[in-house]
Design a protein around this motif. Structure first.
Motif, short mmCIF file in Angstrom:
data_model
loop_
_atom_site.label_atom_id
_atom_site.label_comp_id
_atom_site.label_asym_id
_atom_site.label_seq_id
_atom_site.Cartn_x
_atom_site.Cartn_y
_atom_site.Cartn_z
N THR A 88 12.53 -7.63 -81.57
CA THR A 88 13.83 -7.60 -82.21
C THR A 88 13.68 -7.74 -83.71
O THR A 88 12.99 -8.64 -84.18
N LEU A 89 14.32 -6.84 -84.45
CA LEU A 89 14.44 -6.97 -85.90
C LEU A 89 15.76 -7.66 -86.18
O LEU A 89 16.75 -7.42 -85.48
N TYR A 90 15.80 -8.47 -87.22
CA TYR A 90 17.02 -9.19 -87.59
C TYR A 90 17.50 -8.73 -88.96
O TYR A 90 16.73 -8.15 -89.74
N ARG A 91 18.78 -8.98 -89.24
CA ARG A 91 19.39 -8.58 -90.51
C ARG A 91 18.47 -8.97 -91.67
O ARG A 91 17.97 -10.07 -91.74
N TYR A 136 12.55 6.97 -84.51
CA TYR A 136 11.21 6.42 -84.39
C TYR A 136 10.70 5.97 -85.74
O TYR A 136 11.00 6.57 -86.77
N GLY A 137 9.93 4.88 -85.75
CA GLY A 137 9.34 4.42 -87.00
C GLY A 137 8.54 3.15 -86.82
O GLY A 137 8.18 2.78 -85.69
N PHE A 138 8.25 2.49 -87.94
CA PHE A 138 7.43 1.29 -87.95
C PHE A 138 8.29 0.08 -88.27
O PHE A 138 8.95 0.03 -89.31
N ALA A 139 8.27 -0.91 -87.37
CA ALA A 139 9.03 -2.15 -87.54
C ALA A 139 8.14 -3.18 -88.23
O ALA A 139 7.11 -3.58 -87.68
N TYR A 140 8.51 -3.58 -89.43
CA TYR A 140 7.75 -4.58 -90.19
C TYR A 140 8.10 -5.98 -89.72
O TYR A 140 8.89 -6.16 -88.81
N GLY A 141 7.51 -6.97 -90.37
CA GLY A 141 7.80 -8.36 -90.03
C GLY A 141 6.92 -8.84 -88.90
O GLY A 141 5.75 -8.48 -88.81
N HIS A 142 7.49 -9.62 -88.02
CA HIS A 142 6.71 -10.20 -86.92
C HIS A 142 6.37 -9.18 -85.83
O HIS A 142 5.51 -9.44 -85.00
N ILE A 143 7.00 -8.01 -85.83
CA ILE A 143 6.72 -7.00 -84.81
C ILE A 143 5.48 -6.18 -85.20
O ILE A 143 4.56 -6.03 -84.43
N ASN A 144 5.50 -5.61 -86.40
CA ASN A 144 4.37 -4.84 -86.94
C ASN A 144 3.82 -3.80 -85.97
O ASN A 144 2.62 -3.77 -85.70
N ARG A 145 4.69 -2.96 -85.48
CA ARG A 145 4.26 -1.86 -84.63
C ARG A 145 5.31 -0.76 -84.65
O ARG A 145 6.44 -0.97 -85.05
#
Length: 96
Positions: free
Chosen positions: A58-61, A77-86
């Motif tokens: 989950t990405l947050y605001r 589709y894309g790359f989720a930064y932060g704690h997900i990093n995938r």
């Protein structure tokens, strides 16, 4: 004296106006631009393995997502930064 039906109609209109004013920030969200690192405007945004696929984070605001494309069925589709990093799919239209 105001009739009950007029008073009820006025109350309904007032309640609708309050609901519009109290709309969340996400009402100003926009679709992602391919090639841009976008900021998530929704309170939370699920990252999935496929459009409507399994949840993987989950990405947050305020967190970011690099929109790489393609788009499919309201997802992008894309790359989720932060704690997900995938890489994964998110529902499009929730970026600031």
């Amino acid at each position: 004296m105001v009739s009950r039906s007029v008073a009820r109609a006025a109350a309904t209109l007032l309640a609708g106006a309050i609901a519009i004013v109290a709309a969340p920030v996400a009402a100003y969200a926009d679709t992602g631009t391919i090639g841009q690192r976008e900021t998530v405007c929704a309170a939370d945004l699920f990252v999935r393995t496929d459009p409507n696929g399994a949840w993987m984070g989950t990405l947050y605001r305020g967190q970011t997502f690099l929109v790489e494309g393609p788009r499919s069925g309201g997802y992008v589709y894309g790359f989720a930064y932060g704690h997900i990093n995938r890489r994964g799919w998110v529902q499009d239209g929730w970026f600031c």
